[in-house]
Design an enzyme around this catalytic site. Structure first.
Site: not given
Ligand SMILES: [Zn+2]
Ligand SMILES: [Zn+2]
Ligand SMILES: [Zn+2]
Length: 347
Positions: A22, A175, A177
């Site tokens: 683990a 960015h 999104h």
């Molecule tokens: Zn950007």
């Protein structure tokens, strides 16, 4: 704890929980994201010409949410959320019918559908784990609004909202999104979830997801419970630190979420991603919303929408690729323990 093999709640998907070796959070080494210096970001305000015209824009004027879209060749740059068709779409609305080849074995259909990008914030590095709550809510709202628009197309059967975070998880741009792919097909995992939940309803007279929530709420896999949602590490997690968020009230369709629920979803999603980031050092992840496909009839009764978050901490290699069976080195109980402790600090 010994190794064991677990089956997914619904899918015919099996995972070896490798408890004997683990791994705890400190065993995973996540490299910091490389900075994209010197590159022009096509998703930043002012660079809209680098992407197709927006199909939906959210704007905020005097604290009020307004909607618009790009038209007449011009692009607005005063948006707070921006949706537009993917420049390299996997499926698109302009397609020709193709003939399913004479030979049944070589079956095909046209690649019809919609593939859109949702830029979640005008701020280049405002990822959901640290996003202003109102902004995160608007971003989710826009995704839901576009998904609803695609479902109105009579040929669309399923709309997948998904998010890839960091290059290692498939995001080519940093960015913030998300993406949506709407197709005429109900993909395999959805088909299986729908089939299993329908069978369970016929046998037990209850929604399997509602039952999962009841059972897991009392288990060591519970991460967080709020008024409307639970976050849990699923029984047969295929990735270390995988977690799901489910609405407590039975609802098959994400598109029917209420305003109050959306507020709370934004809060719990942000906290969950923040906890993941804190525990593991900002790992790459993919998340997917599973919501009811258009068919079969009666699906509202037995399906139950949810969000599945898959941190990308393990490389799926020969065994996973060759078998569709997984090896997970972090038992969900171990993952839940760390995430549970951290999420409290992130709310
Ligand atoms: Zn950007
Ligand atoms: Zn349910
Ligand atoms: Zn699912």
């Amino acid at each position: 704890m010994e190794n064991e093999i677990r089956k997914d709640y619904l899918l015919d998907r099996w995972v070896i929980i490798a408890a004997e070796r683990a791994k705890r959070p400190s065993d995973f080494k996540v490299e910091a994201s490389p900075r994209d210096v010197g590159k022009v970001c096509p998703f930043c305000p002012g660079n809209e010409e680098m992407t197709p015209p927006a199909t939906l824009l959210y704007l905020e004027k005097e604290g009020k949410l307004l909607r618009d879209r790009d038209s007449g060749g011009a692009r607005r740059s005063d948006w707070i959320v921006r949706c537009f068709p993917n420049r390299y779409p996997a499926v698109k609305p302009e397609t020709k019918e193709v003939k399913a080849v004479d030979n049944e074995m070589l079956y095909r259909t046209r690649a019809y559908g919609f593939h859109e990008v949702i830029v979640e914030s005008p701020v280049h590095d405002e990822q959901p784990s640290k996003m202003r709550l109102k902004q995160l809510k608007y971003s989710l709202m826009a995704q839901i609004e576009r998904a609803a628009a695609f479902y109105r197309d009579p040929s669309i059967r399923y709309v997948q909202i998904f998010r890839n975070y960091r290059r290692e998880a498939g995001a080519s741009l940093s960015h913030p999104h998300s993406q949506i792919i709407a197709t005429e097909h109900i993909p395999k995992i959805l088909t299986e979830e729908v089939k299993s939940s329908k069978t369970y309803m016929e046998k037990e007279g209850r929604c399997i997801f509602c039952d999962i929530i009841e059972v897991e709420k009392e288990s060591s896999r519970l991460i967080y419970e709020s008024k409307h949602f639970v976050a849990l590490a699923p029984w047969a997690s295929i990735q270390p630190f995988e977690f799901w968020i489910l609405p407590k009230k039975h609802s098959a369709n994400l598109l029917k979420i209420t305003d109050e629920e959306l507020d709370e979803l934004s809060r719990i999603l942000k906290a969950g991603l923040r906890a993941l980031s804190e525990v593991l050092g900002d790992p790459p992840y993919n998340y997917v919303f599973h919501t009811a496909p258009k068919y079969p009839r009666g699906i509202e009764k037995f399906y139950h929408w949810h969000l599945e978050v898959y941190p990308k901490l393990a490389v799926w290699a020969g065994f996973e690729i060759g078998t569709g069976m997984y090896i997970n080195v972090t038992p969900p109980e171990v993952a839940a323990e760390s995430l549970k402790a951290e999420i409290k600090k992130c709310l």
